[in-house]
Write a protein that holds these residues in place. Structure first.
Motif, mmCIF file in Angstrom:
data_model
loop_
_atom_site.group_PDB
_atom_site.id
_atom_site.type_symbol
_atom_site.label_atom_id
_atom_site.label_comp_id
_atom_site.label_asym_id
_atom_site.label_seq_id
_atom_site.Cartn_x
_atom_site.Cartn_y
_atom_site.Cartn_z
ATOM 1 N N THR A 266 0.842 -1.183 0.000
ATOM 2 C CA THR A 266 0.000 0.000 0.000
ATOM 3 C C THR A 266 0.885 1.243 0.000
ATOM 4 O O THR A 266 2.107 1.169 -0.149
ATOM 5 C CB THR A 266 -0.914 0.008 1.237
ATOM 6 O OG1 THR A 266 -0.080 0.013 2.404
ATOM 7 C CG2 THR A 266 -1.814 -1.211 1.263
ATOM 8 N N ARG A 267 0.256 2.377 0.187
ATOM 9 C CA ARG A 267 0.980 3.639 0.212
ATOM 10 C C ARG A 267 2.000 3.682 1.345
ATOM 11 O O ARG A 267 3.040 4.328 1.228
ATOM 12 C CB ARG A 267 -0.031 4.779 0.355
ATOM 13 C CG ARG A 267 0.587 6.162 0.503
ATOM 14 C CD ARG A 267 1.460 6.519 -0.678
ATOM 15 N NE ARG A 267 0.741 6.586 -1.915
ATOM 16 C CZ ARG A 267 1.296 6.877 -3.086
ATOM 17 N NH1 ARG A 267 2.607 7.086 -3.151
ATOM 18 N NH2 ARG A 267 0.580 6.914 -4.187
ATOM 19 N N THR A 268 1.721 2.951 2.432
ATOM 20 C CA THR A 268 2.679 2.916 3.537
ATOM 21 C C THR A 268 4.010 2.352 3.081
ATOM 22 O O THR A 268 5.082 2.894 3.390
ATOM 23 C CB THR A 268 2.117 2.058 4.689
ATOM 24 O OG1 THR A 268 0.867 2.612 5.107
ATOM 25 C CG2 THR A 268 3.077 2.026 5.859
ATOM 26 N N THR A 269 3.971 1.253 2.337
ATOM 27 C CA THR A 269 5.194 0.646 1.833
ATOM 28 C C THR A 269 5.934 1.597 0.908
ATOM 29 O O THR A 269 7.166 1.723 0.977
ATOM 30 C CB THR A 269 4.871 -0.655 1.077
ATOM 31 O OG1 THR A 269 4.082 -1.495 1.914
ATOM 32 C CG2 THR A 269 6.140 -1.383 0.677
ATOM 33 N N GLN A 270 5.192 2.271 0.043
ATOM 34 C CA GLN A 270 5.826 3.201 -0.887
ATOM 35 C C GLN A 270 6.491 4.357 -0.146
ATOM 36 O O GLN A 270 7.613 4.757 -0.469
ATOM 37 C CB GLN A 270 4.782 3.743 -1.865
ATOM 38 C CG GLN A 270 5.311 4.730 -2.888
ATOM 39 C CD GLN A 270 6.351 4.115 -3.796
ATOM 40 O OE1 GLN A 270 6.324 2.907 -4.048
ATOM 41 N NE2 GLN A 270 7.269 4.918 -4.281
ATOM 42 N N ASN A 271 5.832 4.884 0.875
ATOM 43 C CA ASN A 271 6.423 5.978 1.649
ATOM 44 C C ASN A 271 7.686 5.527 2.372
ATOM 45 O O ASN A 271 8.656 6.287 2.494
ATOM 46 C CB ASN A 271 5.415 6.520 2.653
ATOM 47 C CG ASN A 271 4.317 7.332 1.989
ATOM 48 O OD1 ASN A 271 4.476 7.819 0.873
ATOM 49 N ND2 ASN A 271 3.187 7.467 2.671
ATOM 50 N N GLN A 272 7.704 4.290 2.854
ATOM 51 C CA GLN A 272 8.896 3.777 3.526
ATOM 52 C C GLN A 272 10.058 3.650 2.543
ATOM 53 O O GLN A 272 11.207 3.939 2.878
ATOM 54 C CB GLN A 272 8.587 2.427 4.172
ATOM 55 C CG GLN A 272 7.660 2.526 5.372
ATOM 56 C CD GLN A 272 7.176 1.178 5.865
ATOM 57 O OE1 GLN A 272 7.505 0.143 5.283
ATOM 58 N NE2 GLN A 272 6.397 1.177 6.937
ATOM 59 N N ARG A 273 9.780 3.229 1.327
ATOM 60 C CA ARG A 273 10.835 3.144 0.314
ATOM 61 C C ARG A 273 11.389 4.515 -0.021
ATOM 62 O O ARG A 273 12.607 4.704 -0.143
ATOM 63 C CB ARG A 273 10.286 2.466 -0.948
ATOM 64 C CG ARG A 273 9.970 0.987 -0.782
ATOM 65 C CD ARG A 273 9.301 0.453 -2.019
ATOM 66 N NE ARG A 273 8.948 -0.948 -1.883
ATOM 67 C CZ ARG A 273 8.196 -1.617 -2.739
ATOM 68 N NH1 ARG A 273 7.698 -0.989 -3.815
ATOM 69 N NH2 ARG A 273 7.923 -2.890 -2.548
ATOM 70 N N VAL A 274 10.482 5.482 -0.193
ATOM 71 C CA VAL A 274 10.926 6.838 -0.505
ATOM 72 C C VAL A 274 11.758 7.403 0.643
ATOM 73 O O VAL A 274 12.763 8.093 0.423
ATOM 74 C CB VAL A 274 9.711 7.730 -0.812
ATOM 75 C CG1 VAL A 274 10.130 9.190 -0.971
ATOM 76 C CG2 VAL A 274 9.015 7.262 -2.082
ATOM 77 N N ALA A 275 11.367 7.097 1.879
ATOM 78 C CA ALA A 275 12.127 7.587 3.031
ATOM 79 C C ALA A 275 13.542 7.022 3.033
ATOM 80 O O ALA A 275 14.520 7.741 3.272
ATOM 81 C CB ALA A 275 11.399 7.221 4.325
ATOM 82 N N LYS A 276 13.683 5.732 2.768
ATOM 83 C CA LYS A 276 15.017 5.120 2.737
ATOM 84 C C LYS A 276 15.869 5.703 1.617
ATOM 85 O O LYS A 276 17.055 6.009 1.801
ATOM 86 C CB LYS A 276 14.885 3.610 2.564
ATOM 87 C CG LYS A 276 14.279 2.892 3.754
ATOM 88 C CD LYS A 276 14.133 1.402 3.484
ATOM 89 C CE LYS A 276 13.517 0.683 4.675
ATOM 90 N NZ LYS A 276 13.340 -0.761 4.409
#
Length: 444
Positions: A266-276
């Motif tokens: 979901t969007r949570t996973t995508q935001n975590q990738r962008v953060a890393k």
């Protein structure tokens, strides 16, 4: 219309290097939609490609003021803790990436020693933008699905705590812990998985002729449509982030109790990738400044932090290989470049660096093949690729005799001339970072 003008400007910059027409289209895009950060970002990169760094810096400042995150950055500059944060992480990621470009432009304009002062504020800005994302990931132990109530509760405190921790680990701190990410961190225990009660064994199903595979993760509108006496009443929450934990279960799946559902991304996973990737980009930007300033030890530590933030980063592996190459360690550099190309075959820096180390290892035929493949495809607009192609061609022509020798030398000269022409329109960061926004924090 603003979207059409933006993509027209991006294709003109990427596809034909028509800087003049691309600038006209980008200006039209920002005039139609002044709050569009990616259009301001493109306009700043176009100005930097004309080597007008003062204009590019001014465009970055004007574009960043259009964002709701500008007030957060002002509070950081004033030494105050931001009292309010915008809710949109995606716009914060765009704002953070534009701030990275501004720092790169500032390094070209005032020198990298002066631009290093902006690194500390960017570490604080990273904590403000991605604090809830990192806090949610810590709470869930890296799971893609986390408690929304916990994420909401940590929305402000997560940003502040992350900002403080990054400030204590920035490149200016006397107590910088460059390997602190690698240490084990406590993870809350995962709840036990519900026991799946099987109605029949595999052998019983084979004997009875029921060989149809049981769907465990099919979508609700496809599940059990052709089976008799089976109705699908699976809630939509079973397939997305739930409000009470990182796992969901339903008690009526094919008539069996307690079947377990794994979550979809979901969007949570995508935001975590962008953060890393954003944290990795920030460390790589610091490392690039240290390389220019010939501070190799600090550059190596910054690259190590970048790889800790995102171990699969092709750009970080490439920079580590370049540092090894500058120290005369060809084999470690070769391994890093091979790994970077394997992770991202279209990474231009990794491909050119791999060809360069092959050339230094006296495998010029391999280097020539790599450079030809790169310049014929994704690296057609990279000046370094054309420069090394012309250099290898010139050396190979010097070893040959006959009428074809002059033709090879003339072609090598054309490659070198084209490389110089491309260098005159090279931006501080590649235009391609704006093509795929979810993957753009990969180039420093």
């Amino acid at each position: 219309m603003a979207d059409a003008y933006f993509h027209l400007a991006l294709e003109l910059a990427l596809g034909s290097r028509n800087i003049a027409e691309a600038t006209t289209a980008a200006k039209r895009a920002v005039s139609l939609e002044p709050k569009r950060l990616d259009a301001w970002h493109l306009l700043a990169l176009l100005s930097s490609s004309r080597k007008d760094y003062a204009k590019a810096l001014q465009i970055c400042d004007v574009g960043m003021r259009q964002s709701a995150w500008w007030g957060v950055l002002e509070d950081i500059d004033a030494g105050r803790e931001p009292s309010e944060f915008p809710q949109d992480v995606s716009s914060g990621a765009q704002f953070f990436d534009l701030a990275i470009t501004r720092m790169s432009v500032d390094g070209r304009l005032r020198g990298y020693e002066a631009s290093l002062a902006a690194h500390q504020r960017l570490f604080a800005l990273y904590g403000c933008v991605f604090g809830p994302v990192v806090a949610a990931e810590d709470y869930s132990g890296g799971s893609a699905s986390v408690s929304t109530r916990h994420a909401a509760a940590s929305h402000t405190s997560g940003r502040r705590s992350l900002a403080r921790s990054l400030l204590s680990r920035s490149v200016f701190s006397k107590h910088s812990r460059f390997h602190s990410h690698s240490g084990a961190r406590p993870v809350p225990p995962m709840p036990p998985l519900p026991v799946v009660e099987k109605s029949a064994s595999l052998s019983d199903s084979v004997v009875s002729g029921d060989t149809e595979p049981k769907r465990q993760r099919s979508m609700p509108h496809l599940r059990s449509a052709s089976r008799e006496g089976s109705e699908s009443d699976i809630p939509a929450e079973a397939y997305f982030d739930t409000a009470d934990g990182s796992h969901s279960a339903h008690s009526d799946i094919d008539g069996r109790e307690g079947a377990y559902y794994s979550q979809v991304a979901t969007r949570t996973t995508q935001n975590q990738r962008v953060a890393k990737r954003s944290l990795c980009l920030l460390w790589l930007t610091s490392a690039a400044a240290f390389v220019v300033l010939e501070r190799g030890e600090e550059a190596a530590k910054a690259v190590s932090e970048a790889l800790t933030a995102w171990p699969e980063s092709p750009s970080a592996l490439t920079m580590r290989g370049q540092l090894s190459l500058s120290q005369g360690r060809h084999v470690p550099a070769l391994n890093d470049f091979h790994a970077a190309v394997s992770l991202e075959p279209t990474n231009i820096r990794a491909s050119v660096s791999l060809a360069r180390v092959e050339y230094l290892l006296s495998r010029r035929d391999v280097a020539l093949g790599l450079l030809k493949n790169t310049t014929r495809a994704h690296g057609w607009s990279d000046p370094e690729a054309w420069y090394w192609l012309g250099r290898v061609e010139r050396e190979l022509a010097g070893e040959q005799e006959g009428a074809g020798n002059e033709h090879l030398i003339r072609r090598a000269l054309e490659y070198t001339t084209y490389a110089l022409d491309l260098e005159t329109t090279q931006p501080v960061r590649p235009f391609s970072i704006l093509r795929f926004p979810e993957q753009k924090p990969t180039e420093w």
